[in-house]
Design a protein around this motif. Structure first.
Motif, mmCIF file in Angstrom:
data_model
loop_
_atom_site.group_PDB
_atom_site.id
_atom_site.type_symbol
_atom_site.label_atom_id
_atom_site.label_comp_id
_atom_site.label_asym_id
_atom_site.label_seq_id
_atom_site.Cartn_x
_atom_site.Cartn_y
_atom_site.Cartn_z
ATOM 1 N N ALA A 85 0.322 -16.465 -4.582
ATOM 2 C CA ALA A 85 1.458 -15.885 -3.845
ATOM 3 C C ALA A 85 1.500 -16.449 -2.417
ATOM 4 C CB ALA A 85 1.409 -14.361 -3.832
ATOM 5 N N GLY A 138 7.649 -11.981 2.931
ATOM 6 C CA GLY A 138 7.318 -11.811 4.337
ATOM 7 C C GLY A 138 7.399 -10.346 4.712
ATOM 8 N N ASP A 143 -2.535 -10.269 -13.249
ATOM 9 C CA ASP A 143 -2.019 -11.462 -13.940
ATOM 10 C C ASP A 143 -2.783 -12.741 -13.594
ATOM 11 O OD1 ASP A 143 -0.122 -9.803 -14.963
ATOM 12 O OD2 ASP A 143 1.569 -10.629 -13.814
ATOM 13 N N GLY A 159 -5.762 -7.909 -3.436
ATOM 14 C CA GLY A 159 -4.559 -7.128 -3.738
ATOM 15 C C GLY A 159 -4.282 -7.109 -5.218
ATOM 16 N N ARG A 196 -13.910 -7.705 -3.238
ATOM 17 C CA ARG A 196 -12.656 -6.936 -3.281
ATOM 18 C C ARG A 196 -12.537 -6.233 -1.923
ATOM 19 N NH1 ARG A 196 -8.384 -4.925 -2.725
ATOM 20 N NH2 ARG A 196 -7.090 -3.951 -4.316
ATOM 21 N N THR A 204 12.120 -9.504 -1.347
ATOM 22 C CA THR A 204 11.702 -9.825 0.020
ATOM 23 C C THR A 204 10.536 -10.798 -0.047
ATOM 24 O OG1 THR A 204 10.058 -8.067 0.105
ATOM 25 C CG2 THR A 204 12.293 -7.493 0.774
ATOM 26 N N LYS A 227 10.644 -20.591 -2.933
ATOM 27 C CA LYS A 227 9.379 -20.214 -2.291
ATOM 28 C C LYS A 227 8.468 -21.435 -2.128
ATOM 29 C CE LYS A 227 9.242 -15.336 -3.508
ATOM 30 N NZ LYS A 227 8.484 -14.228 -4.100
ATOM 31 N N VAL A 276 0.938 -11.881 3.304
ATOM 32 C CA VAL A 276 -0.390 -12.339 3.715
ATOM 33 C C VAL A 276 -0.532 -13.816 3.373
ATOM 34 C CG1 VAL A 276 -2.875 -12.018 3.464
ATOM 35 C CG2 VAL A 276 -1.366 -10.037 3.302
ATOM 36 N N HIS A 306 0.842 -1.203 0.000
ATOM 37 C CA HIS A 306 0.000 0.000 0.000
ATOM 38 C C HIS A 306 0.881 1.259 0.000
ATOM 39 C CE1 HIS A 306 -3.870 2.055 1.198
ATOM 40 N NE2 HIS A 306 -2.982 2.988 1.501
HETATM 41 N N1 LIG Z 1 -7.118 -5.517 0.833
HETATM 42 C C1 LIG Z 1 -6.386 -5.311 1.916
HETATM 43 O O1 LIG Z 1 -6.877 -4.799 2.919
HETATM 44 C C2 LIG Z 1 -4.947 -5.700 1.870
HETATM 45 C C3 LIG Z 1 -4.240 -5.910 3.049
HETATM 46 C C4 LIG Z 1 -2.901 -6.347 2.960
HETATM 47 C C5 LIG Z 1 -2.304 -6.525 1.708
HETATM 48 N N2 LIG Z 1 -3.028 -6.259 0.591
HETATM 49 C C6 LIG Z 1 -2.448 -6.409 -0.748
HETATM 50 O O2 LIG Z 1 -2.059 -7.754 -0.948
HETATM 51 C C7 LIG Z 1 -0.973 -7.798 -1.848
HETATM 52 C C8 LIG Z 1 0.129 -8.652 -1.261
HETATM 53 O O3 LIG Z 1 0.660 -8.021 -0.130
HETATM 54 P P1 LIG Z 1 1.832 -8.691 0.693
HETATM 55 O O4 LIG Z 1 2.326 -7.617 1.561
HETATM 56 O O5 LIG Z 1 1.406 -9.963 1.300
HETATM 57 O O6 LIG Z 1 2.890 -8.937 -0.450
HETATM 58 P P2 LIG Z 1 3.621 -10.290 -0.848
HETATM 59 O O7 LIG Z 1 2.560 -11.318 -1.117
HETATM 60 O O8 LIG Z 1 4.629 -10.583 0.188
HETATM 61 O O9 LIG Z 1 4.366 -9.931 -2.173
HETATM 62 C C9 LIG Z 1 3.767 -10.046 -3.411
HETATM 63 C C10 LIG Z 1 4.051 -11.419 -4.035
HETATM 64 O O10 LIG Z 1 3.196 -11.532 -5.142
HETATM 65 C C11 LIG Z 1 3.824 -12.286 -6.135
HETATM 66 N N3 LIG Z 1 3.726 -11.609 -7.438
HETATM 67 C C12 LIG Z 1 3.146 -12.135 -8.534
HETATM 68 N N4 LIG Z 1 3.217 -11.291 -9.534
HETATM 69 C C13 LIG Z 1 3.852 -10.198 -9.105
HETATM 70 C C14 LIG Z 1 4.239 -8.971 -9.717
HETATM 71 N N5 LIG Z 1 3.976 -8.711 -11.018
HETATM 72 N N6 LIG Z 1 4.905 -8.054 -8.967
HETATM 73 C C15 LIG Z 1 5.196 -8.295 -7.664
HETATM 74 N N7 LIG Z 1 4.844 -9.453 -7.031
HETATM 75 C C16 LIG Z 1 4.178 -10.388 -7.744
HETATM 76 C C17 LIG Z 1 5.291 -12.496 -5.718
HETATM 77 O O11 LIG Z 1 5.414 -13.839 -5.258
HETATM 78 P P3 LIG Z 1 5.947 -14.958 -6.258
HETATM 79 O O12 LIG Z 1 7.373 -14.612 -6.549
HETATM 80 O O13 LIG Z 1 5.763 -16.248 -5.550
HETATM 81 O O14 LIG Z 1 5.099 -14.831 -7.498
HETATM 82 C C18 LIG Z 1 5.468 -11.524 -4.567
HETATM 83 O O15 LIG Z 1 6.366 -11.994 -3.597
HETATM 84 C C19 LIG Z 1 -0.607 -6.350 -2.160
HETATM 85 O O16 LIG Z 1 -1.207 -5.955 -3.369
HETATM 86 C C20 LIG Z 1 -1.222 -5.592 -0.987
HETATM 87 O O17 LIG Z 1 -1.506 -4.252 -1.302
HETATM 88 C C21 LIG Z 1 -4.328 -5.858 0.652
#
Ligand SMILES: NC(=O)c1ccc[n+]([C@@H]2O[C@H](COP(=O)([O-])OP(=O)(O)OC[C@H]3O[C@@H](n4cnc5c(N)ncnc54)[C@H](OP(=O)(O)O)[C@@H]3O)[C@@H](O)[C@H]2O)c1
Length: 325
Positions: free
Chosen positions: A148, A318, A220, A239, A262, A316, A177, A153, A43
Motif C-alpha cells: 500500500a 493520504g 491479504d 496494520g 506487530r 481516499t 496510485k 503511512v 483505527h
Molecule cells: N500500528 C500502528 O501504530 C499504526 C499506525 C498507523 C496506521 N496503522 C494501520 O495501518 C493501516 C494503513 O493505515 P493508513 O491510514 O496509512 O491507510 P492507507 O494505507 O491510506 O489505506 C489503506 C490502503 O491499503 C490498501 N488496501 C489493500 N487491501 C485493502 C482492503 N481490503 N481494504 C482497504 N484497503 C486496502 C489500499 O491501497 P491500494 O488501493 O493501493 O491497495 C488502501 O488505500 C491501517 O490498518 C491502520 O490501522 C497502524
C-alpha cells in the motif's frame, strides 16, 4: 456549547451523531483546546465498527488533531494560552469542536506549518518515523518493500526511505496510485492486481528478496510478504486494512530465519523525550521538503460518517481531516 460526534453503540457510520458536550475547566496537567482540524484514521473505523472495543461507550472517537490553547490547567508549564499545538491522544475524544487534553499528549506546532495538514498526519507521520528507526533501523544499503505504497503511512515511508538512499519497492492497487508512488520515491512499483508480487520482488532483487517488508494490509498480504524476504529478513506488520492476519505457525519463520513484529505506535512514543524528538523530525521533514504528502481529503466534522465510508471504499489516499469551523 461545543459539539462532538458521539457513538452510543458500535455499528455503521450512522452511529456517529452530533451532540452538545459540556467540557468543563481543564484539570491539573490539562489543556482546553479549540480545535481547528481533526485527523481520521483506520483505527477510528475499527473503534466505530466494534472490531476494537477500546472506547468506553457512550464515547467520542478520534486520536489526533490540532488547535489553539484556550486555557491551561494547574501545573502546566510547557504551554500557554494562544499556543498552536497538535496531539495524539491516549484516550480518544478528538471528534469534537473543543476538548480537554493531557498537556503531555501535545506538541507545539512550528511557525508556518499548516495545522490542517499536520492534524491528519500526526499518527501516520510518527508511525512512519518509528517504523524506519526504532522498529527496524533502515539503512541506505537496504532494499525494502512497502505494501500500500500510495497509502497514508505508505507514501511517507517511501518518501523518507528514498531520501535516506534505500531502494524502495512499493505495491499499489491502481495505475493512478502507481504514478503517485513513483513520484513519491518508489524505485519500483508493483501493481498487485496484475502482477505476482513475490515473483516481481525476486526479479528486482536478483533472487535475494528484501531486507524488510512494511505491511499495513494484513490478511491479504501477510504470507506473501514473508515470501518476499531475504534470509534473516524482517516483516513489520503494522496494520490490517484487509482484515486481521491468520495465526502464524512459528516453523514458517525457520525457512529463512525470519523475524516478525506487530508494532503499535503508542508503545514507541510513551517516552516524552523520544516522542518530542520523533515529532520534531517529522515536522522538519515536512518543512524541508523531504516529505511532500498529498493534500488531505477534508470533510466537515459532522460529515465524519461519510469520511469513514470513503476510506473504507478506498476513495481516499493520504490523510483525511475533519475541519472544525
Ligand atoms: N500500528 C500502528 O501504530 C499504526 C499506525 C498507523 C496506521 N496503522 C494501520 O495501518 C493501516 C494503513 O493505515 P493508513 O491510514 O496509512 O491507510 P492507507 O494505507 O491510506 O489505506 C489503506 C490502503 O491499503 C490498501 N488496501 C489493500 N487491501 C485493502 C482492503 N481490503 N481494504 C482497504 N484497503 C486496502 C489500499 O491501497 P491500494 O488501493 O493501493 O491497495 C488502501 O488505500 C491501517 O490498518 C491502520 O490501522 C497502524
Amino acid at each position: 456549547m461545543p459539539i462532538a460526534m458521539v457513538m452510543h453503540q458500535a455499528g455503521g457510520p450512522e452511529v456517529l451523531k452530533a451532540e452538545n458536550i459540556d467540557i468543563g475547566a481543564p484539570g491539573p496537567g490539562e489543556l482546553h483546546l479549540k480545535q481547528t482540524a481533526v485527523g481520521v484514521n483506520f483505527h477510528d473505523i475499527y473503534v466505530r465498527s466494534g472490531l476494537y472495543q477500546t472506547l468506553p461507550l457512550p464515547g467520542v472517537p478520534g486520536l489526533e488533531g490540532a488547535g489553539e490553547v484556550l486555557a491551561v490547567g494547574e501545573g502546566v508549564e510547557r504551554f500557554q494560552v494562544g499556543d498552536r499545538v497538535a496531539y495524539i491522544a491516549h484516550g480518544y475524544g478528538a471528534y469534537a469542536e473543543e476538548r480537554l487534553i493531557k498537556a503531555d499528549n501535545a506538541v507545539r506546532l512550528p511557525e508556518g506549518l499548516d495545522d490542517t495538514l499536520v492534524a491528519g498526519m500526526m499518527v501516520r507521520g510518527l508511525t512512519a518515523r518509528v517504523l524506519m528507526t526504532d522498529v527496524f533501523a533502515l539503512k541506505p544499503s537496504h532494499t525494502l518493500l512497502v505494501q500500500a505504497a500510495a497509502g497514508g503511512v505508505g507514501q511517507l515511508l517511501c518518501q523518507w526511505a528514498h531520501h535516506l538512499g534505500a531502494t524502495v519497492i512499493g505495491t499499489v492497487g491502481s495505475e493512478a496510485k502507481a504514478e503517485q508512488a513513483r513520484a513519491g520515491g518508489c524505485d519500483h512499483v508493483i501493481l498487485y492486481r496484475e502482477q505476482d508480487v513475490t515473483a516481481k520482488v525476486k526479479e528486482i532483487t536478483g533472487g535475494k528478496g528484501v531486507a524488510v517488508v512494511y505491511d499495513s494490509v494484513g490478511k491479504d498480504t501477510f504470507y506473501g510478504s514473508l515470501d518476499c524476504l531475504a534470509p534473516r529478513g524482517h516483516l513489520v506488520n503494522f496494520g490490517q486494512s484487509s482484515g486481521p492476519v491468520e495465526p502464524l505457525a512459528m516453523p514458517r519463520l525457520a525457512a529463512a530465519s525470519l523475524t516478525v513484529t506487530r508494532p503499535m505506535l503508542g508503545h514507541y512514543i510513551g517516552d516524552l523525550a523520544r516522542r518530542d524528538q520523533v515529532a520534531a523530525e517529522f515536522f522538519a521533514a515536512l518543512q524541508d521538503g523531504t516529505l511532500t504528502p498529498a493534500a488531505p481529503a477534508i470533510y466537515d466534522l459532522k460529515d465524519v460518517g461519510r469520511a469513514h465510508q470513503d476510506m473504507e471504499a478506498r476513495k481516499t489516499h493520504g490523510a483525511v481531516v475533519l475541519r472544525v469551523r
